[in-house]
Enzyme design. Structure first.
Site, PDB file in Angstrom:
ATOM      1  N   ARG A 251       4.036   9.343   1.787  1.00 56.36           N
ATOM      2  CA  ARG A 251       4.193   7.888   1.699  1.00 56.36           C
ATOM      3  C   ARG A 251       3.436   7.396   0.469  1.00 56.36           C
ATOM      4  O   ARG A 251       2.390   6.774   0.573  1.00 56.36           O
ATOM      5  CB  ARG A 251       3.647   7.248   2.989  1.00 56.36           C
ATOM      6  CG  ARG A 251       4.182   5.886   3.303  1.00 56.36           C
ATOM      7  CD  ARG A 251       3.066   4.896   3.551  1.00 56.36           C
ATOM      8  NE  ARG A 251       2.185   4.776   2.411  1.00 56.36           N
ATOM      9  CZ  ARG A 251       1.054   4.087   2.368  1.00 56.36           C
ATOM     10  NH1 ARG A 251       0.627   3.472   3.424  1.00 56.36           N
ATOM     11  NH2 ARG A 251       0.306   4.008   1.275  1.00 56.36           N
TER      12      ARG A 251
ATOM     13  N   GLU B   5      -5.090  10.365   1.692  1.00 53.67           N
ATOM     14  CA  GLU B   5      -4.432   9.324   0.899  1.00 53.67           C
ATOM     15  C   GLU B   5      -2.914   9.436   0.989  1.00 53.67           C
ATOM     16  O   GLU B   5      -2.346  10.521   0.773  1.00 53.67           O
ATOM     17  CB  GLU B   5      -4.859   9.497  -0.571  1.00 53.67           C
ATOM     18  CG  GLU B   5      -4.307   8.472  -1.523  1.00 53.67           C
ATOM     19  CD  GLU B   5      -5.002   7.123  -1.410  1.00 53.67           C
ATOM     20  OE1 GLU B   5      -6.152   7.059  -0.953  1.00 53.67           O
ATOM     21  OE2 GLU B   5      -4.360   6.121  -1.759  1.00 53.67           O
ATOM     22  N   ASP B   6      -2.277   8.324   1.301  1.00 52.18           N
ATOM     23  CA  ASP B   6      -0.812   8.238   1.268  1.00 52.18           C
ATOM     24  C   ASP B   6      -0.093   9.265   2.143  1.00 52.18           C
ATOM     25  O   ASP B   6       0.933   9.833   1.758  1.00 52.18           O
ATOM     26  CB  ASP B   6      -0.301   8.291  -0.183  1.00 52.18           C
ATOM     27  CG  ASP B   6      -0.544   6.953  -0.894  1.00 52.18           C
ATOM     28  OD1 ASP B   6      -1.080   6.027  -0.255  1.00 52.18           O
ATOM     29  OD2 ASP B   6      -0.189   6.828  -2.074  1.00 52.18           O
TER      30      ASP B   6
ATOM     31  N   TYR C 240      -3.790   4.266 -12.778  1.00 49.38           N
ATOM     32  CA  TYR C 240      -3.474   4.218 -11.347  1.00 49.38           C
ATOM     33  C   TYR C 240      -2.319   3.233 -11.151  1.00 49.38           C
ATOM     34  O   TYR C 240      -1.422   3.168 -11.984  1.00 49.38           O
ATOM     35  CB  TYR C 240      -4.744   3.880 -10.543  1.00 49.38           C
ATOM     36  CG  TYR C 240      -4.611   4.300  -9.109  1.00 49.38           C
ATOM     37  CD1 TYR C 240      -4.329   5.618  -8.784  1.00 49.38           C
ATOM     38  CD2 TYR C 240      -4.730   3.387  -8.071  1.00 49.38           C
ATOM     39  CE1 TYR C 240      -4.153   6.017  -7.466  1.00 49.38           C
ATOM     40  CE2 TYR C 240      -4.576   3.790  -6.748  1.00 49.38           C
ATOM     41  CZ  TYR C 240      -4.283   5.092  -6.457  1.00 49.38           C
ATOM     42  OH  TYR C 240      -4.103   5.484  -5.157  1.00 49.38           O
TER      43      TYR C 240
ATOM     44  N   LYS D 171      -6.592   8.445  -8.432  1.00 55.02           N
ATOM     45  CA  LYS D 171      -7.590   7.784  -7.597  1.00 55.02           C
ATOM     46  C   LYS D 171      -8.990   8.323  -7.910  1.00 55.02           C
ATOM     47  O   LYS D 171      -9.959   7.561  -7.999  1.00 55.02           O
ATOM     48  CB  LYS D 171      -7.239   8.027  -6.122  1.00 55.02           C
ATOM     49  CG  LYS D 171      -8.006   7.172  -5.183  1.00 55.02           C
ATOM     50  CD  LYS D 171      -7.096   6.503  -4.203  1.00 55.02           C
ATOM     51  CE  LYS D 171      -7.838   5.460  -3.440  1.00 55.02           C
ATOM     52  NZ  LYS D 171      -6.979   4.636  -2.627  1.00 55.02           N
TER      53      LYS D 171
ATOM     54  N   ASN E 223       2.822  -5.264  -0.515  1.00 56.60           N
ATOM     55  CA  ASN E 223       2.994  -4.808  -1.895  1.00 56.60           C
ATOM     56  C   ASN E 223       4.388  -4.207  -2.066  1.00 56.60           C
ATOM     57  O   ASN E 223       4.966  -3.741  -1.104  1.00 56.60           O
ATOM     58  CB  ASN E 223       1.957  -3.710  -2.216  1.00 56.60           C
ATOM     59  CG  ASN E 223       0.560  -4.274  -2.280  1.00 56.60           C
ATOM     60  OD1 ASN E 223       0.323  -5.316  -2.835  1.00 56.60           O
ATOM     61  ND2 ASN E 223      -0.380  -3.548  -1.689  1.00 56.60           N
TER      62      ASN E 223
ATOM     63  N   ASP F 179      -8.423   5.869   3.030  1.00 59.65           N
ATOM     64  CA  ASP F 179      -8.544   4.599   2.305  1.00 59.65           C
ATOM     65  C   ASP F 179      -7.418   3.630   2.654  1.00 59.65           C
ATOM     66  O   ASP F 179      -7.627   2.422   2.703  1.00 59.65           O
ATOM     67  CB  ASP F 179      -8.570   4.847   0.794  1.00 59.65           C
ATOM     68  CG  ASP F 179      -8.789   3.542   0.043  1.00 59.65           C
ATOM     69  OD1 ASP F 179      -9.817   2.897   0.306  1.00 59.65           O
ATOM     70  OD2 ASP F 179      -7.920   3.143  -0.747  1.00 59.65           O
ATOM     71  N   ASP F 180      -6.211   4.168   2.914  1.00 58.20           N
ATOM     72  CA  ASP F 180      -5.084   3.275   3.238  1.00 58.20           C
ATOM     73  C   ASP F 180      -5.387   2.471   4.492  1.00 58.20           C
ATOM     74  O   ASP F 180      -4.994   1.313   4.615  1.00 58.20           O
ATOM     75  CB  ASP F 180      -3.798   4.075   3.481  1.00 58.20           C
ATOM     76  CG  ASP F 180      -3.480   4.972   2.308  1.00 58.20           C
ATOM     77  OD1 ASP F 180      -3.493   4.479   1.178  1.00 58.20           O
ATOM     78  OD2 ASP F 180      -3.262   6.181   2.523  1.00 58.20           O
TER      79      ASP F 180
HETATM   80  P1  NAD Z   1       4.318  -0.555   8.431  1.00 56.14           P
HETATM   81  O1  NAD Z   1       5.697  -0.170   8.039  1.00 56.14           O
HETATM   82  O2  NAD Z   1       3.500   0.364   9.270  1.00 56.14           O
HETATM   83  O3  NAD Z   1       4.370  -1.950   9.219  1.00 56.14           O
HETATM   84  C1  NAD Z   1       5.231  -2.998   8.916  1.00 56.14           C
HETATM   85  C2  NAD Z   1       5.246  -3.945  10.090  1.00 56.14           C
HETATM   86  O4  NAD Z   1       5.969  -5.111   9.721  1.00 56.14           O
HETATM   87  C3  NAD Z   1       5.911  -3.414  11.344  1.00 56.14           C
HETATM   88  O5  NAD Z   1       5.119  -3.735  12.468  1.00 56.14           O
HETATM   89  C4  NAD Z   1       7.226  -4.190  11.415  1.00 56.14           C
HETATM   90  O6  NAD Z   1       7.670  -4.421  12.754  1.00 56.14           O
HETATM   91  C5  NAD Z   1       6.832  -5.480  10.771  1.00 56.14           C
HETATM   92  N1  NAD Z   1       8.003  -6.205  10.256  1.00 56.14           N
HETATM   93  C6  NAD Z   1       9.042  -5.725   9.567  1.00 56.14           C
HETATM   94  N2  NAD Z   1       9.937  -6.697   9.331  1.00 56.14           N
HETATM   95  C7  NAD Z   1       9.438  -7.813   9.875  1.00 56.14           C
HETATM   96  C8  NAD Z   1       9.914  -9.125  10.007  1.00 56.14           C
HETATM   97  N3  NAD Z   1      11.065  -9.486   9.487  1.00 56.14           N
HETATM   98  N4  NAD Z   1       9.143 -10.012  10.659  1.00 56.14           N
HETATM   99  C9  NAD Z   1       7.967  -9.656  11.194  1.00 56.14           C
HETATM  100  N5  NAD Z   1       7.469  -8.424  11.105  1.00 56.14           N
HETATM  101  C10 NAD Z   1       8.204  -7.505  10.472  1.00 56.14           C
HETATM  102  O7  NAD Z   1       3.565  -0.887   7.072  1.00 56.14           O
HETATM  103  P2  NAD Z   1       1.988  -0.897   6.779  1.00 56.14           P
HETATM  104  O8  NAD Z   1       1.536   0.463   6.350  1.00 56.14           O
HETATM  105  O9  NAD Z   1       1.296  -1.552   7.910  1.00 56.14           O
HETATM  106  O10 NAD Z   1       1.940  -1.808   5.453  1.00 56.14           O
HETATM  107  C11 NAD Z   1       2.450  -3.115   5.471  1.00 56.14           C
HETATM  108  C12 NAD Z   1       2.310  -3.766   4.103  1.00 56.14           C
HETATM  109  O11 NAD Z   1       0.944  -3.962   3.818  1.00 56.14           O
HETATM  110  C13 NAD Z   1       2.887  -2.955   2.941  1.00 56.14           C
HETATM  111  O12 NAD Z   1       3.683  -3.785   2.129  1.00 56.14           O
HETATM  112  C14 NAD Z   1       1.689  -2.531   2.158  1.00 56.14           C
HETATM  113  O13 NAD Z   1       1.957  -2.505   0.768  1.00 56.14           O
HETATM  114  C15 NAD Z   1       0.715  -3.633   2.488  1.00 56.14           C
HETATM  115  N6  NAD Z   1      -0.641  -3.162   2.301  1.00 56.14           N
HETATM  116  C16 NAD Z   1      -1.422  -3.819   1.381  1.00 56.14           C
HETATM  117  C17 NAD Z   1      -2.682  -3.358   1.104  1.00 56.14           C
HETATM  118  C18 NAD Z   1      -3.542  -4.083   0.098  1.00 56.14           C
HETATM  119  O14 NAD Z   1      -3.093  -4.974  -0.526  1.00 56.14           O
HETATM  120  N7  NAD Z   1      -4.796  -3.726  -0.086  1.00 56.14           N
HETATM  121  C19 NAD Z   1      -3.141  -2.221   1.746  1.00 56.14           C
HETATM  122  C20 NAD Z   1      -2.335  -1.579   2.712  1.00 56.14           C
HETATM  123  C21 NAD Z   1      -1.075  -2.070   2.982  1.00 56.14           C
END
Ligand code: NAD
Length: 546
Positions: free
Chosen positions: A148, A237-238, A95, A166, A400, A260-261
């Site tokens: 995505r 997923e994604d 994965y 997965k 991430n 799951d996301d």
């Molecule tokens: P998204 O694109 O929907 O949201 C990103 C947000 O960040 C937006 O609201 C945007 O306005 C904001 N943003 C961008 N630039 C910024 C800045 N300079 N200052 C402040 N805010 C800013 O993305 P998402 O799907 O919500 O995912 C966000 C992150 O979370 C990703 O990197 C993803 O990998 C991570 N994530 C981690 C896990 C995990 O570790 N288990 C799970 C899901 C998502």
């Protein structure tokens, strides 16, 4: 070729029946396999050791991934015996992160099909295509439309690597039997120009279908799944946010389904918070959180935290008022005119500010959660501000991959005089500061989704509810030992993920039975029942001739 020759060849080519060199002398004689295998039979333990030795001969992870995929297509029991021998070691190969590269190169490294592909050009016939899958009793489906994929964007049909990988983790980490699972990719086109111009691309060469036609395709797909596999749970997923959120809203109360996301991520973050509270000694209802980022990850986590606070006595409005969002345009406060509906519950009265440090000083959050996708935004000023308003500031840079993390573990510890309670989306190595060893935790969804899958399977759950994710989060946090907490680790180690998942699954299953959500009668001992149905990678006593 005689029919017995055909049958012995088919036996060696059928991944569900093949056991390669582990066919015994008697089995070889009975099944016409003598002469078709090297003469000395081996045990599955020797086969596993041989595969691990062969894996070490490859230089790159993608080569190891391909080798393991071939094994999967050749001998399913042996494949699972290998990855279940050490799930924590093999997870990154089957994965993330390796699967990301495999999805990107899907059309170039393609060698055999696994799962079901449903192109939008087959609309009106989805039930017929799905019925071509050889197993009729399917209980667990992971489906993507490839838009995505991880942090890699639109990979079209190449997204198939995700449902396949997965589902392998559902089996390896919680024992969901592989023959009950089905990976599916919906092909509605791709907006990835590189793929559209690649002569090897295997998906539809058209832009993504959107709007009513897309929704009707999803509706037909859900109906076909329900009619052919009525006992199945559908895990999305994604998908891109624009589709993921409405699809979940449309179906969550109608069928057994989850994303799951959105939900798994929220649960793993909540588990981290609950683990943190075991260090800070505080109560969830007394916490305030400030999210950097206001996308689906932020609002999903904020909502699940709020619902967990409600279970501890707050009203939903009081709970949501303790969760704040800060996006690219600053703090989300009531005077802003660019707030989307899904952000409104977390948009509160406050003076406008574009300074994250100012927001910390004013709101005084107990924890900051980075889901902005932008690296380094938890800088020294931010961490120091958090350390000023908290004895033990909760610092979760969850973006991430590692290169996007809002800060490193070392930075969070260093700038907070080692007081930060830290977990991240991507892994960081342990840190040693002034002779003190600190072990950062990783908010990995694998703590949640395999257990959820097993609980749903064991109970034939009718729905997957938010409360089930809160139960899962609590169960994960409860498994963190005092020794883990002593070095700052707020998630259990993944080295014992199988047992940990079965414990979590048991807690979720208890909730499902207690709340009338099960489709089967409650067994006397739920944990024993779960252990008894969990897949074991051993060759069956009998060989069934094809
Ligand atoms: P998204 O694109 O929907 O949201 C990103 C947000 O960040 C937006 O609201 C945007 O306005 C904001 N943003 C961008 N630039 C910024 C800045 N300079 N200052 C402040 N805010 C800013 O993305 P998402 O799907 O919500 O995912 C966000 C992150 O979370 C990703 O990197 C993803 O990998 C991570 N994530 C981690 C896990 C995990 O570790 N288990 C799970 C899901 C998502």
């Amino acid at each position: 070729m005689s029919s017995s020759q055909q049958s012995s060849t088919m036996l060696l080519q059928n991944p569900h029946l093949n056991r390669g060199t582990a066919f015994t002398i008697d089995q070889r004689a009975a099944l016409g396999l003598e002469g078709l295998l090297p003469p000395m039979p081996t045990t599955i333990q020797t086969q596993v050791a041989r595969i691990i030795m062969q894996l070490d001969m490859f230089d790159s992870d993608i080569q190891k991934y391909l080798f393991l995929s071939d094994l999967h297509a050749r001998n399913e029991v042996l494949y699972y015996a290998v990855i279940m021998s050490d799930p924590a070691k093999f997870m990154p190969l089957v994965y993330t992160p390796t699967v990301g590269e495999a999805c990107q190169k899907f059309d170039h490294i393609f060698h055999s099909a696994s799962g079901v592909y449903l192109p939008i050009t087959a609309k009106g016939r989805l039930r017929e295509l799905l019925s071509h899958w050889p197993q009729s009793d399917i209980r667990f489906i992971v489906v993507t439309d490839g838009e995505r994929i991880l942090g890699l964007g639109d990979l079209g049909i190449g997204g198939m690597g995700i449902p396949v990988g997965k589902l392998a983790l559902y089996t390896a980490c919680a024992g969901v039997p592989p023959h009950l699972t089905l990976p599916i990719t919906l092909d509605v086109g791709t907006n990835n120009h590189e793929l559209l111009e690649d002569p090897f691309y295997l998906g539809l060469r058209q832009p993504r279908v959107r709007g009513a036609e897309y929704d009707a395709f999803i509706a037909e797909f859900v109906e076909a799944v329900q009619s052919l596999f009525p006992k199945s749970c559908l895990q999305w997923e994604d998908f891109a946010n624009i589709n993921a959120v409405p699809i979940l809203e449309r179906y969550r109360d109608k069928i057994c389904t989850y994303n799951d996301d959105i939900q798994g991520t929220a649960a793993v973050a909540l588990a981290g918070i609950m683990g943190s509270l075991r260090i800070t000694g505080q109560k969830l209802i007394d916490q305030r959180f400030l999210f950097l980022g206001a996308g689906s990850a932020a609002t999903g986590i904020a909502e699940l935290i709020s619902e967990a606070m409600v279970l501890e006595g707050l009203s939903i409005d009081e709970a949501r008022a303790r969760n704040w969002l800060f996006d690219v345009n600053g703090l989300m406060e009531s005077s802003r005119t660019d707030v989307a509906d899904f952000q409104k519950p977390f948009t509160h009265d406050h003076a406008p500010t574009k300074s994250f440090v100012e927001a910390i000083e004013s709101i005084k959050p107990n924890g900051i959660i980075g889901v902005s996708t932008v690296p380094k935004l938890f800088n020294q000023q931010v961490i120091e501000a958090m350390a000023r308003v908290n004895d033990r500031p909760i610092i979760f840079p969850y973006s991430n991959p590692t290169s996007r993390s809002e800060c490193t573990a070392e930075e969070a510890y260093k700038w907070s005089d080692c007081r930060a309670v830290f977990a991240s989306g991507s892994p960081f190595d342990p840190v040693e500061i002034n002779g003190k060893k600190l072990v950062p935790g990783q908010g990995n969804n694998v703590y949640i989704f395999p257990a959820m899958g097993m609980a749903v399977l064991a109970t034939e759950a009718k729905r997957v509810t938010e409360a089930m994710f809160i139960i899962a989060a609590k169960a994960v946090a409860a498994q963190v030992t005092d020794a883990n907490l002593a070095v700052g680790l707020i998630y259990p180690p993944t080295s014992n993920i199988f047992d940990a998942s079965l414990q979590t699954a048991t807690k979720i299953a208890e909730y499902i039975f207690d709340n009338g959500l099960a489709g089967v009668a409650r067994p006397k001992d739920i944990e024993a029942h779960i252990r008894s149905i969990a897949y074991k990678p051993v060759y069956a006593a009998e060989v069934i001739a094809p």
